[in-house]
Design an enzyme around this catalytic site. Structure first.
Site, PDB file in Angstrom:
ATOM      1  N   GLY A 230     -38.070 -35.201  49.069  1.00  0.00           N
ATOM      2  CA  GLY A 230     -39.453 -34.846  48.758  1.00  0.00           C
ATOM      3  C   GLY A 230     -40.503 -35.427  49.680  1.00  0.00           C
ATOM      4  NE  ARG A 275     -40.749 -30.315  52.623  1.00  0.00           N
ATOM      5  CZ  ARG A 275     -40.796 -29.022  52.306  1.00  0.00           C
ATOM      6  NH1 ARG A 275     -41.243 -28.165  53.200  1.00  0.00           N
ATOM      7  NH2 ARG A 275     -40.447 -28.596  51.112  1.00  0.00           N
ATOM      8  NE  ARG A 310     -41.799 -24.638  54.224  1.00  0.00           N
ATOM      9  CZ  ARG A 310     -43.040 -25.035  54.295  1.00  0.00           C
ATOM     10  NH1 ARG A 310     -43.732 -24.875  55.398  1.00  0.00           N
ATOM     11  NH2 ARG A 310     -43.616 -25.630  53.282  1.00  0.00           N
ATOM     12  CB  CYS A 341     -41.092  -2.518  57.207  1.00  0.00           C
ATOM     13  SG  CYS A 341     -40.659  -1.746  58.769  1.00  0.00           S
TER      14      CYS A 341
HETATM   15  C1  PLP Z   1     -34.120 -29.866  48.370  1.00  0.00           C
HETATM   16  C2  PLP Z   1     -33.528 -31.077  47.787  1.00  0.00           C
HETATM   17  C3  PLP Z   1     -33.615 -32.296  48.438  1.00  0.00           C
HETATM   18  C4  PLP Z   1     -34.369 -32.475  49.708  1.00  0.00           C
HETATM   19  O1  PLP Z   1     -35.731 -32.299  49.510  1.00  0.00           O
HETATM   20  P1  PLP Z   1     -36.732 -32.471  50.722  1.00  0.00           P
HETATM   21  O2  PLP Z   1     -38.030 -32.060  50.124  1.00  0.00           O
HETATM   22  O3  PLP Z   1     -36.250 -31.562  51.776  1.00  0.00           O
HETATM   23  O4  PLP Z   1     -36.697 -33.900  51.128  1.00  0.00           O
HETATM   24  C5  PLP Z   1     -33.001 -33.383  47.877  1.00  0.00           C
HETATM   25  N1  PLP Z   1     -32.325 -33.283  46.716  1.00  0.00           N
HETATM   26  C6  PLP Z   1     -32.230 -32.125  46.054  1.00  0.00           C
HETATM   27  C7  PLP Z   1     -31.477 -32.097  44.793  1.00  0.00           C
HETATM   28  C8  PLP Z   1     -32.822 -30.983  46.564  1.00  0.00           C
HETATM   29  O5  PLP Z   1     -32.714 -29.841  45.891  1.00  0.00           O
END
Ligand code: PLP
Length: 425
Positions: A230, A275, A310, A341
Protein backbone atom coordinates in the site's frame (compact mmCIF):
# COMPACT_ATOMS: atom_id res chain seq x y z
CA UNK A 1 7.74 17.53 -4.98
CA UNK A 2 9.01 14.58 -6.94
CA UNK A 3 11.37 15.14 -9.85
CA UNK A 4 10.02 13.54 -13.00
CA UNK A 5 13.19 12.75 -14.90
CA UNK A 6 14.15 9.91 -17.24
CA UNK A 7 17.06 7.49 -16.80
CA UNK A 8 17.70 7.75 -20.55
CA UNK A 9 17.86 10.53 -23.12
CA UNK A 10 16.31 10.69 -26.56
CA UNK A 11 19.46 9.36 -28.25
CA UNK A 12 19.56 6.31 -26.03
CA UNK A 13 15.89 5.66 -26.76
CA UNK A 14 16.49 5.93 -30.50
CA UNK A 15 19.29 3.41 -30.16
CA UNK A 16 17.00 1.02 -28.22
CA UNK A 17 14.23 1.41 -30.79
CA UNK A 18 16.53 0.18 -33.56
CA UNK A 19 16.25 -3.26 -31.92
CA UNK A 20 12.96 -3.05 -30.04
CA UNK A 21 10.18 -1.09 -31.70
CA UNK A 22 7.73 0.94 -29.61
CA UNK A 23 5.55 0.59 -27.69
CA UNK A 24 7.49 -1.09 -24.88
CA UNK A 25 7.87 -0.99 -21.13
CA UNK A 26 11.37 -0.39 -19.85
CA UNK A 27 12.51 -0.81 -16.23
CA UNK A 28 15.50 0.86 -14.59
CA UNK A 29 17.41 -1.86 -12.72
CA UNK A 30 19.71 0.45 -10.77
CA UNK A 31 16.81 2.51 -9.43
CA UNK A 32 14.86 -0.61 -8.47
CA UNK A 33 17.80 -1.99 -6.51
CA UNK A 34 18.62 1.32 -4.79
CA UNK A 35 14.99 1.67 -3.72
CA UNK A 36 14.87 -1.93 -2.47
CA UNK A 37 17.95 -1.23 -0.34
CA UNK A 38 16.40 1.95 1.05
CA UNK A 39 13.28 0.02 2.07
CA UNK A 40 15.35 -2.63 3.85
CA UNK A 41 17.49 0.01 5.57
CA UNK A 42 14.44 1.83 6.95
CA UNK A 43 13.32 -1.34 8.73
CA UNK A 44 16.71 -2.85 9.57
CA UNK A 45 16.03 -2.22 13.28
CA UNK A 46 13.77 -5.28 13.10
CA UNK A 47 16.00 -8.36 12.88
CA UNK A 48 13.43 -10.44 11.04
CA UNK A 49 12.23 -7.73 8.63
CA UNK A 50 11.18 -9.22 5.33
CA UNK A 51 9.58 -7.70 2.23
CA UNK A 52 7.48 -9.98 0.06
CA UNK A 53 7.23 -8.35 -3.36
CA UNK A 54 3.57 -8.33 -4.45
CA UNK A 55 4.03 -10.19 -7.72
CA UNK A 56 0.83 -8.84 -9.26
CA UNK A 57 2.42 -5.40 -9.63
CA UNK A 58 4.98 -6.63 -12.17
CA UNK A 59 4.85 -10.40 -12.67
CA UNK A 60 8.09 -10.70 -14.58
CA UNK A 61 10.51 -13.37 -13.31
CA UNK A 62 13.56 -11.34 -14.35
CA UNK A 63 12.48 -8.48 -12.10
CA UNK A 64 11.61 -11.01 -9.38
CA UNK A 65 15.09 -12.50 -9.66
CA UNK A 66 16.69 -9.08 -9.15
CA UNK A 67 14.50 -8.58 -6.09
CA UNK A 68 15.31 -12.05 -4.79
CA UNK A 69 18.99 -11.10 -4.88
CA UNK A 70 18.07 -8.17 -2.60
CA UNK A 71 16.52 -10.64 -0.18
CA UNK A 72 12.89 -10.05 -1.12
CA UNK A 73 10.36 -12.86 -1.04
CA UNK A 74 7.19 -13.05 -3.13
CA UNK A 75 3.62 -12.24 -2.20
CA UNK A 76 1.45 -14.39 -4.46
CA UNK A 77 -2.27 -14.69 -4.87
CA UNK A 78 -2.77 -17.15 -7.72
CA UNK A 79 -1.38 -20.40 -9.07
CA UNK A 80 0.62 -18.77 -11.91
CA UNK A 81 2.14 -16.32 -9.42
CA UNK A 82 3.15 -19.24 -7.19
CA UNK A 83 4.68 -20.93 -10.25
CA UNK A 84 6.68 -17.79 -11.10
CA UNK A 85 8.07 -17.72 -7.56
CA UNK A 86 8.97 -21.41 -7.74
CA UNK A 87 10.64 -20.88 -11.12
CA UNK A 88 13.16 -18.43 -9.67
CA UNK A 89 13.71 -20.50 -6.54
CA UNK A 90 11.62 -18.43 -4.17
CA UNK A 91 9.97 -21.15 -2.10
CA UNK A 92 9.08 -22.06 1.48
CA UNK A 93 8.47 -19.19 3.86
CA UNK A 94 9.85 -16.76 1.28
CA UNK A 95 6.39 -16.98 -0.26
CA UNK A 96 3.44 -15.23 1.33
CA UNK A 97 0.26 -16.61 -0.17
CA UNK A 98 -2.27 -13.85 0.42
CA UNK A 99 -5.25 -14.77 -1.71
CA UNK A 100 -9.01 -14.54 -1.49
CA UNK A 101 -11.84 -16.65 -2.86
CA UNK A 102 -9.09 -19.23 -3.22
CA UNK A 103 -9.55 -22.50 -5.14
CA UNK A 104 -8.41 -25.77 -3.55
CA UNK A 105 -5.64 -26.46 -6.10
CA UNK A 106 -3.96 -23.18 -5.14
CA UNK A 107 -4.09 -24.07 -1.45
CA UNK A 108 -2.51 -27.41 -2.31
CA UNK A 109 0.27 -25.81 -4.39
CA UNK A 110 1.00 -23.20 -1.71
CA UNK A 111 1.21 -25.88 0.97
CA UNK A 112 3.45 -28.04 -1.23
CA UNK A 113 5.83 -25.10 -1.73
CA UNK A 114 5.89 -24.54 2.04
CA UNK A 115 4.49 -21.03 1.57
CA UNK A 116 3.05 -19.03 4.43
CA UNK A 117 -0.68 -19.33 3.87
CA UNK A 118 -2.56 -16.19 4.80
CA UNK A 119 -6.24 -17.04 5.14
CA UNK A 120 -8.85 -14.52 4.09
CA UNK A 121 -11.82 -15.97 5.97
CA UNK A 122 -12.64 -18.10 9.00
CA UNK A 123 -14.40 -20.67 6.79
CA UNK A 124 -11.11 -21.21 4.96
CA UNK A 125 -9.60 -22.96 7.98
CA UNK A 126 -11.74 -25.98 7.29
CA UNK A 127 -11.34 -25.52 3.52
CA UNK A 128 -7.56 -25.59 3.88
CA UNK A 129 -7.67 -28.52 6.28
CA UNK A 130 -9.78 -30.56 3.85
CA UNK A 131 -7.96 -29.57 0.65
CA UNK A 132 -4.29 -29.41 1.59
CA UNK A 133 -4.15 -30.14 5.30
CA UNK A 134 -3.23 -27.54 7.90
CA UNK A 135 0.40 -26.42 7.77
CA UNK A 136 2.44 -25.83 10.89
CA UNK A 137 2.27 -22.03 10.38
CA UNK A 138 -0.92 -20.13 9.55
CA UNK A 139 -1.62 -16.41 9.15
CA UNK A 140 -4.97 -14.58 9.11
CA UNK A 141 -5.84 -11.41 7.27
CA UNK A 142 -7.57 -8.91 9.55
CA UNK A 143 -10.16 -6.40 8.37
CA UNK A 144 -10.41 -3.60 10.95
CA UNK A 145 -13.84 -2.51 9.73
CA UNK A 146 -14.85 0.83 11.20
CA UNK A 147 -11.64 1.12 13.18
CA UNK A 148 -9.85 2.41 10.13
CA UNK A 149 -10.68 4.51 7.12
CA UNK A 150 -9.65 3.02 3.81
CA UNK A 151 -8.83 5.01 0.72
CA UNK A 152 -10.19 5.39 -2.79
CA UNK A 153 -8.57 2.35 -4.38
CA UNK A 154 -9.51 -0.22 -1.74
CA UNK A 155 -12.53 1.62 -0.30
CA UNK A 156 -14.04 1.55 3.18
CA UNK A 157 -12.87 -1.56 5.10
CA UNK A 158 -16.45 -2.48 6.06
CA UNK A 159 -17.28 -2.76 2.35
CA UNK A 160 -14.06 -4.57 1.48
CA UNK A 161 -14.33 -8.27 0.72
CA UNK A 162 -11.06 -9.03 2.51
CA UNK A 163 -10.24 -10.41 5.89
CA UNK A 164 -11.61 -11.50 9.27
CA UNK A 165 -13.54 -9.38 11.77
CA UNK A 166 -11.90 -8.97 15.15
CA UNK A 167 -14.23 -11.52 16.78
CA UNK A 168 -13.45 -14.01 14.03
CA UNK A 169 -9.72 -13.60 14.68
CA UNK A 170 -10.10 -14.77 18.28
CA UNK A 171 -12.35 -17.62 17.24
CA UNK A 172 -10.08 -18.58 14.31
CA UNK A 173 -6.81 -18.66 16.25
CA UNK A 174 -8.55 -20.70 18.95
CA UNK A 175 -9.68 -23.19 16.30
CA UNK A 176 -6.13 -23.42 14.94
CA UNK A 177 -4.72 -23.94 18.41
CA UNK A 178 -7.25 -26.69 19.12
CA UNK A 179 -6.31 -28.37 15.83
CA UNK A 180 -2.64 -28.42 16.82
CA UNK A 181 -1.27 -25.50 14.77
CA UNK A 182 1.79 -24.16 16.58
CA UNK A 183 2.99 -21.14 14.63
CA UNK A 184 1.00 -17.96 13.99
CA UNK A 185 1.12 -14.74 12.02
CA UNK A 186 -1.26 -11.84 11.49
CA UNK A 187 -1.77 -9.57 8.50
CA UNK A 188 -3.80 -6.60 7.39
CA UNK A 189 -3.94 -4.39 4.34
CA UNK A 190 -6.66 -1.81 3.88
CA UNK A 191 -5.16 0.90 1.72
CA UNK A 192 -3.41 1.22 -1.56
CA UNK A 193 -1.29 4.00 -3.00
CA UNK A 194 -1.13 5.77 0.37
CA UNK A 195 1.40 8.60 0.62
CA UNK A 196 1.07 9.45 4.31
CA UNK A 197 3.69 7.57 6.39
CA UNK A 198 1.56 7.95 9.54
CA UNK A 199 -0.92 5.58 7.95
CA UNK A 200 1.53 2.68 8.07
CA UNK A 201 2.48 3.45 11.66
CA UNK A 202 -1.19 3.30 12.67
CA UNK A 203 -1.66 0.03 10.80
CA UNK A 204 1.31 -1.51 12.62
CA UNK A 205 -0.03 -0.24 15.98
CA UNK A 206 -3.39 -1.88 15.37
CA UNK A 207 -1.68 -5.22 14.66
CA UNK A 208 0.76 -4.93 17.57
CA UNK A 209 -2.15 -4.29 19.96
CA UNK A 210 -4.05 -7.25 18.54
CA UNK A 211 -1.02 -9.50 18.98
CA UNK A 212 -0.85 -8.56 22.66
CA UNK A 213 -4.57 -9.07 23.17
CA UNK A 214 -4.83 -12.38 21.32
CA UNK A 215 -1.58 -13.80 22.75
CA UNK A 216 -2.75 -13.10 26.29
CA UNK A 217 -6.26 -14.41 25.80
CA UNK A 218 -5.43 -17.58 23.87
CA UNK A 219 -1.91 -18.24 25.17
CA UNK A 220 -0.41 -18.54 21.67
CA UNK A 221 2.79 -17.00 20.32
CA UNK A 222 2.89 -14.86 17.19
CA UNK A 223 6.01 -14.96 15.06
CA UNK A 224 5.28 -12.08 12.72
CA UNK A 225 3.12 -9.13 11.87
CA UNK A 226 2.55 -8.45 8.17
CA UNK A 227 1.45 -4.86 7.55
CA UNK A 228 0.72 -5.52 3.86
CA UNK A 229 1.60 -3.23 0.99
CA UNK A 230 0.00 0.00 0.00
CA UNK A 231 2.95 2.40 0.05
CA UNK A 232 2.04 4.93 -2.62
CA UNK A 233 4.20 6.57 -5.22
CA UNK A 234 4.28 10.22 -6.27
CA UNK A 235 2.49 9.98 -9.59
CA UNK A 236 2.08 13.77 -9.76
CA UNK A 237 5.08 16.09 -9.71
CA UNK A 238 3.61 17.87 -6.68
CA UNK A 239 3.28 14.61 -4.68
CA UNK A 240 5.88 13.56 -2.15
CA UNK A 241 7.13 9.99 -1.88
CA UNK A 242 6.53 8.28 1.47
CA UNK A 243 9.45 9.04 3.77
CA UNK A 244 10.46 5.46 4.57
CA UNK A 245 12.55 6.53 7.53
CA UNK A 246 9.57 8.26 9.16
CA UNK A 247 7.48 5.11 8.65
CA UNK A 248 10.34 2.88 9.87
CA UNK A 249 11.06 4.97 12.97
CA UNK A 250 7.38 5.36 13.83
CA UNK A 251 6.80 1.62 13.60
CA UNK A 252 9.93 1.01 15.69
CA UNK A 253 8.60 3.33 18.41
CA UNK A 254 5.23 1.55 18.36
CA UNK A 255 7.00 -1.82 18.50
CA UNK A 256 9.02 -0.82 21.56
CA UNK A 257 6.01 0.73 23.27
CA UNK A 258 3.58 -2.11 22.62
CA UNK A 259 5.47 -5.36 21.97
CA UNK A 260 8.65 -4.91 24.02
CA UNK A 261 6.73 -3.46 26.97
CA UNK A 262 4.32 -6.37 26.96
CA UNK A 263 7.16 -8.83 27.52
CA UNK A 264 6.13 -10.89 24.48
CA UNK A 265 8.85 -12.58 22.40
CA UNK A 266 10.36 -10.78 19.40
CA UNK A 267 8.16 -10.35 16.35
CA UNK A 268 9.29 -10.25 12.75
CA UNK A 269 7.91 -7.35 10.72
CA UNK A 270 6.77 -8.27 7.23
CA UNK A 271 5.61 -6.12 4.34
CA UNK A 272 4.21 -6.99 0.94
CA UNK A 273 4.70 -3.87 -1.14
CA UNK A 274 4.31 -4.03 -4.88
CA UNK A 275 3.62 -0.63 -6.36
CA UNK A 276 6.48 1.23 -4.66
CA UNK A 277 9.00 -1.50 -5.53
CA UNK A 278 8.78 -1.26 -9.32
CA UNK A 279 6.20 1.45 -10.12
CA UNK A 280 8.37 4.58 -10.38
CA UNK A 281 11.12 2.69 -12.18
CA UNK A 282 9.13 1.54 -15.20
CA UNK A 283 8.31 3.66 -18.27
CA UNK A 284 5.99 3.07 -21.20
CA UNK A 285 7.66 4.36 -24.37
CA UNK A 286 5.46 5.22 -27.35
CA UNK A 287 5.84 6.85 -30.74
CA UNK A 288 3.47 9.54 -32.02
CA UNK A 289 1.60 8.10 -34.98
CA UNK A 290 -1.00 10.78 -35.73
CA UNK A 291 -1.91 14.29 -34.71
CA UNK A 292 -5.57 15.04 -35.12
CA UNK A 293 -7.22 18.47 -34.93
CA UNK A 294 -10.99 18.57 -34.39
CA UNK A 295 -12.67 20.19 -31.40
CA UNK A 296 -9.48 19.40 -29.52
CA UNK A 297 -6.00 18.28 -30.48
CA UNK A 298 -5.45 14.55 -30.16
CA UNK A 299 -2.06 12.90 -30.11
CA UNK A 300 -2.41 9.30 -31.35
CA UNK A 301 0.24 6.93 -30.00
CA UNK A 302 1.21 3.40 -30.99
CA UNK A 303 0.68 2.36 -27.34
CA UNK A 304 -2.82 2.18 -25.90
CA UNK A 305 -4.73 1.43 -22.69
CA UNK A 306 -3.94 -2.28 -23.18
CA UNK A 307 -0.36 -1.30 -22.22
CA UNK A 308 -1.35 0.85 -19.25
CA UNK A 309 -4.95 1.00 -18.20
CA UNK A 310 -4.71 3.00 -14.98
CA UNK A 311 -5.68 6.34 -16.57
CA UNK A 312 -8.75 4.77 -18.22
CA UNK A 313 -9.64 2.64 -15.19
CA UNK A 314 -9.18 5.13 -12.34
CA UNK A 315 -8.68 8.44 -14.10
CA UNK A 316 -5.15 8.12 -12.73
CA UNK A 317 -2.55 10.77 -13.51
CA UNK A 318 0.62 9.56 -15.20
CA UNK A 319 3.29 12.11 -15.94
CA UNK A 320 4.37 12.40 -19.57
CA UNK A 321 7.72 13.46 -20.97
CA UNK A 322 8.33 14.16 -24.64
CA UNK A 323 11.84 12.75 -25.14
CA UNK A 324 14.30 15.42 -26.25
CA UNK A 325 11.88 18.20 -25.31
CA UNK A 326 12.45 17.98 -21.54
CA UNK A 327 13.46 21.63 -21.38
CA UNK A 328 10.87 23.08 -23.73
CA UNK A 329 7.92 24.97 -22.24
CA UNK A 330 4.64 23.03 -21.88
CA UNK A 331 2.54 25.48 -23.87
CA UNK A 332 0.27 23.18 -25.89
CA UNK A 333 -2.80 21.31 -24.65
CA UNK A 334 -3.40 17.76 -25.81
CA UNK A 335 -5.45 14.65 -25.26
CA UNK A 336 -2.92 11.84 -25.52
CA UNK A 337 -4.69 8.77 -26.85
CA UNK A 338 -4.26 5.18 -27.93
CA UNK A 339 -5.94 3.30 -30.76
CA UNK A 340 -8.51 1.26 -28.84
CA UNK A 341 -12.14 1.76 -29.87
CA UNK A 342 -13.02 3.15 -26.46
CA UNK A 343 -13.14 6.88 -25.93
CA UNK A 344 -11.54 6.49 -22.51
CA UNK A 345 -8.38 5.17 -24.15
CA UNK A 346 -6.57 8.34 -23.15
CA UNK A 347 -3.31 8.51 -21.23
CA UNK A 348 -3.94 12.17 -20.51
CA UNK A 349 -6.72 14.69 -21.05
CA UNK A 350 -6.07 18.41 -21.56
CA UNK A 351 -2.41 17.88 -20.68
CA UNK A 352 0.01 20.77 -21.11
CA UNK A 353 3.03 19.55 -23.06
CA UNK A 354 5.67 20.96 -25.37
CA UNK A 355 4.62 21.15 -29.03
CA UNK A 356 4.47 17.58 -30.34
CA UNK A 357 5.35 16.33 -33.82
CA UNK A 358 4.76 13.02 -35.54
CA UNK A 359 7.42 10.42 -34.57
CA UNK A 360 8.15 12.13 -31.26
CA UNK A 361 8.84 9.66 -28.46
CA UNK A 362 6.33 9.95 -25.65
CA UNK A 363 7.42 8.48 -22.33
CA UNK A 364 4.77 7.73 -19.73
CA UNK A 365 6.12 7.64 -16.18
CA UNK A 366 5.36 5.37 -13.23
CA UNK A 367 4.22 2.50 -15.41
CA UNK A 368 6.38 -0.08 -13.62
CA UNK A 369 3.54 -1.45 -11.48
CA UNK A 370 0.08 -2.43 -12.74
CA UNK A 371 1.24 -1.35 -16.20
CA UNK A 372 2.17 -4.29 -18.40
CA UNK A 373 0.68 -6.49 -15.67
CA UNK A 374 -2.84 -5.21 -16.30
CA UNK A 375 -2.50 -5.65 -20.05
CA UNK A 376 -5.28 -7.25 -22.01
CA UNK A 377 -6.19 -8.22 -25.55
CA UNK A 378 -9.55 -6.52 -26.05
CA UNK A 379 -9.98 -5.11 -29.54
CA UNK A 380 -7.20 -7.34 -30.85
CA UNK A 381 -4.51 -5.38 -29.04
CA UNK A 382 -1.26 -7.24 -28.48
CA UNK A 383 0.75 -6.77 -25.35
CA UNK A 384 4.04 -4.95 -25.65
CA UNK A 385 7.54 -6.12 -24.79
CA UNK A 386 9.26 -5.51 -21.46
CA UNK A 387 12.85 -4.32 -21.49
CA UNK A 388 15.37 -3.84 -18.72
CA UNK A 389 17.91 -1.03 -18.58
CA UNK A 390 20.78 -2.74 -16.80
CA UNK A 391 23.17 -1.08 -14.41
CA UNK A 392 25.90 -0.99 -17.08
CA UNK A 393 23.61 0.88 -19.49
CA UNK A 394 22.89 -2.12 -21.70
CA UNK A 395 19.31 -3.10 -22.50
CA UNK A 396 17.86 -6.62 -22.49
CA UNK A 397 14.44 -7.86 -23.44
CA UNK A 398 12.84 -9.58 -20.44
CA UNK A 399 9.58 -10.39 -22.21
CA UNK A 400 8.97 -10.24 -25.95
CA UNK A 401 5.99 -8.49 -27.46
CA UNK A 402 2.98 -10.63 -28.30
CA UNK A 403 2.39 -11.62 -31.90
CA UNK A 404 -0.81 -12.39 -33.76
CA UNK A 405 0.07 -16.07 -33.30
CA UNK A 406 -0.09 -15.57 -29.52
CA UNK A 407 -3.45 -13.88 -29.91
CA UNK A 408 -4.82 -16.80 -31.92
CA UNK A 409 -3.11 -19.53 -29.86
CA UNK A 410 -6.28 -20.51 -28.01
CA UNK A 411 -8.33 -20.91 -31.20
CA UNK A 412 -8.45 -24.07 -33.31
CA UNK A 413 -8.77 -22.96 -36.95
CA UNK A 414 -8.79 -26.58 -38.17
CA UNK A 415 -11.90 -27.26 -36.15
CA UNK A 416 -13.33 -24.08 -37.65
CA UNK A 417 -12.87 -25.41 -41.22
CA UNK A 418 -14.96 -28.49 -40.44
CA UNK A 419 -17.39 -26.63 -38.25
CA UNK A 420 -20.94 -27.30 -39.51
CA UNK A 421 -23.70 -24.74 -39.34
CA UNK A 422 -26.51 -26.68 -37.61
CA UNK A 423 -29.37 -24.23 -37.75
CA UNK A 424 -31.31 -25.00 -40.93
CA UNK A 425 -32.55 -22.22 -43.15
C1 PLP B 1 -1.97 -5.67 -4.17
C2 PLP B 1 -1.56 -6.28 -2.89
C3 PLP B 1 -0.36 -5.94 -2.29
C4 PLP B 1 0.54 -4.90 -2.84
O1 PLP B 1 -0.04 -3.64 -2.76
P1 PLP B 1 0.76 -2.37 -3.27
O2 PLP B 1 -0.25 -1.29 -3.15
O3 PLP B 1 1.16 -2.67 -4.66
O4 PLP B 1 1.93 -2.19 -2.36
C5 PLP B 1 -0.01 -6.58 -1.13
N1 PLP B 1 -0.81 -7.51 -0.58
C6 PLP B 1 -1.98 -7.86 -1.12
C7 PLP B 1 -2.79 -8.88 -0.46
C8 PLP B 1 -2.40 -7.26 -2.30
O5 PLP B 1 -3.56 -7.62 -2.83
Amino acid sequence: MSKKTLPFGKEKLEEIIETYPTPFHIYDEKAIVENARALKAAFSWNKGFHEYFAVKAAPNPFLMKILKAEGFGADCSSLPELMLAEEIGVVGEDIMFTSNDTPADEMIKAKKLGAIINLDDISHIEFLEKSAGLPELVCFRYNPGELKEGNAIIGNPTDAKYGFTKEQLFEGYKMLKDKGVKRFGIHTMVASNELNPIYFIETAEILFNLVVEISNELDITFEFVNIGGGIGIPYKPEDNAVDLNIAGQGIKDAYERIIENSGLPELRLYMECGRMVTGPYGYLVNTVRHIKETYKTFIGLDGCMADLMRPALYGAYHHITVAGKEDQPAECTYDVTGSLCENNDKFAIDRKLPAIEIDDLIVIHDAGAHGHAMGFNYNGKLRSAELLLRTDGSVVEIRRAETEADYFATLDFRALKNFPITMEK
